[in-house]
Write an enzyme that holds these catalytic residues in place. Structure first.
Site, PDB file in Angstrom:
ATOM      1  CB  ALA A   1      15.347  62.943  93.045  1.00 42.99           C
ATOM      2  CE  LYS A   2      13.141  53.660  91.991  1.00 45.44           C
ATOM      3  NZ  LYS A   2      12.882  53.540  90.558  1.00 45.44           N
ATOM      4  CB  ALA A   3      11.305  62.350  91.360  1.00 45.05           C
TER       5      ALA A   3
END
Ligand code: PMP
Length: 312
Positions: free
Chosen positions: A160-162
């Site tokens: 996840a590009k969180a």
């Protein structure tokens, strides 16, 4: 420099740049419950075009899924929204585009689920990231291996590009900058080289292009994937495998890849000069092909990966 900061897309409307604000008790601000993308829109010989829009939006949707986000827009609607945002700010410049999905204002507490998921898309002209002032064209950037380890899959989902992941990145980056370097390289908890604070890493050894696997903790970078496709198309031998720290020091070439940074040659790591300190031949070859693709200058990968802003 940027007179194109006009409108930001927020939950379906284009609002004035200075009015694109949110409440101080927004869940994502307190608990880092947001996911985002970084996309580039290039000037091409056929007009402005967004590079790999579909892949970026799919990664945003995947990131949201990992964080239980109920995103109210379809993939097509989000792609359209990116195009609308660019058109609303267009002054003939290249753009960096930043879509973000976040848990909003409502109920405080760690559980994000009672809060609405909002989406915003901003676009602005962002000159090359990691550009060194007065840097000689032939001289790459200087890296250090950070004492901060890259987030571990047992702690955080790294696919996840969180925003949460970037607290880890920010600490490493500040450490590197304060120590006089341009960027940090992070190892995973097994001591293997993973990526920089916001870029994937490649090394070249004896003609072989090598990058660490996604499963070891690297972001599934879209520029990384593009470089691998370029390698395939041009018969450049390549391999996806773990890299050790000392392999960096004795590599023939090292470069970083990312949407913001582009393809960045590295000249020095932990005070060891990489080869002769000049940009390597495979790095240059890959970078030239990359430039051809994103600017639509006669590479057939352009057709697959460019979305023209005005014509759609
Ligand atoms: N790794 C990290 C940690 C990043 O933040 C980025 C930037 N998105 C990358 C790699 C490169 O990914 P991409 O090529 O998709 O921009």
């Amino acid at each position: 420099m940027t007179n194109n900061r006009k409108k930001i897309w927020m939950d379906g409307s284009l609002v004035d740049w200075n009015k694109a604000t949110i409440h101080i008790l927004t869940h994502a601000l307190h608990y880092a419950t947001a996911v985002f993308e970084g996309i580039r829109c290039y000037k091409t010989v056929n007009g402005l075009a967004i590079f790999r829009l579909s892949d970026h939006i799919q990664r945003l949707i995947n990131s949201g899924k990992i964080y239980f986000m109920d995103i109210k827009y379809s993939k097509e609607e989000l792609e359209r929204a990116v195009i609308d945002t660019i058109n609303a700010n267009e002054v003939g410049e290249e753009f960096y585009v930043r879509p973000i999905a976040y848990y909003g204002y409502g109920k405080m507490g760690v559980n994000p689920l009672p809060n609405k998921v909002s989406i915003a898309i901003a676009a602005w002209t962002w000159d090359e990231y990691l550009k060194k002032e007065n840097q000689h064209k032939e001289k790459g950037i200087r890296l250090m291996v950070s004492a901060w380890m890259r987030i571990d899959g047992r702690t955080m989902p790294f696919l996840a590009k969180a925003t949460a992941n970037y607290a880890n990145s920010a600490l490493a980056r500040v450490e590197a900058i304060r120590a006089g370097f341009d960027e940090a390289i992070m190892l995973n908890t097994n001591g293997k080289v993973i990526e920089a604070s916001a870029e994937n890493i490649f090394i070249v050894k004896d003609g072989l292009l090598i990058t660490p696997p996604i499963t070891s903790g690297a972001l599934n970078g879209i520029t990384r994937d593009t470089v691998l496709a370029i390698a395939k198309e041009n018969n450049i031998p390549h391999e996806i495998r773990d890299i050790t720290r000392d392999e960096l020091y004795i590599a023939d070439e090292v470069f970083l890849t990312g949407t913001a940074a582009g393809i960045k040659p590295v000249s020095e790591i932990d005070n060891r000069i990489i080869a002769d300190g000049k940009d390597g031949s495979i790095t240059n070859r890959v970078r030239e092909k990359f430039e051809l693709i994103v600017h639509d200058r006669g590479n057939n990968l352009s057709k697959k990966w460019l979305t023209f802003v005005k014509n759609t």
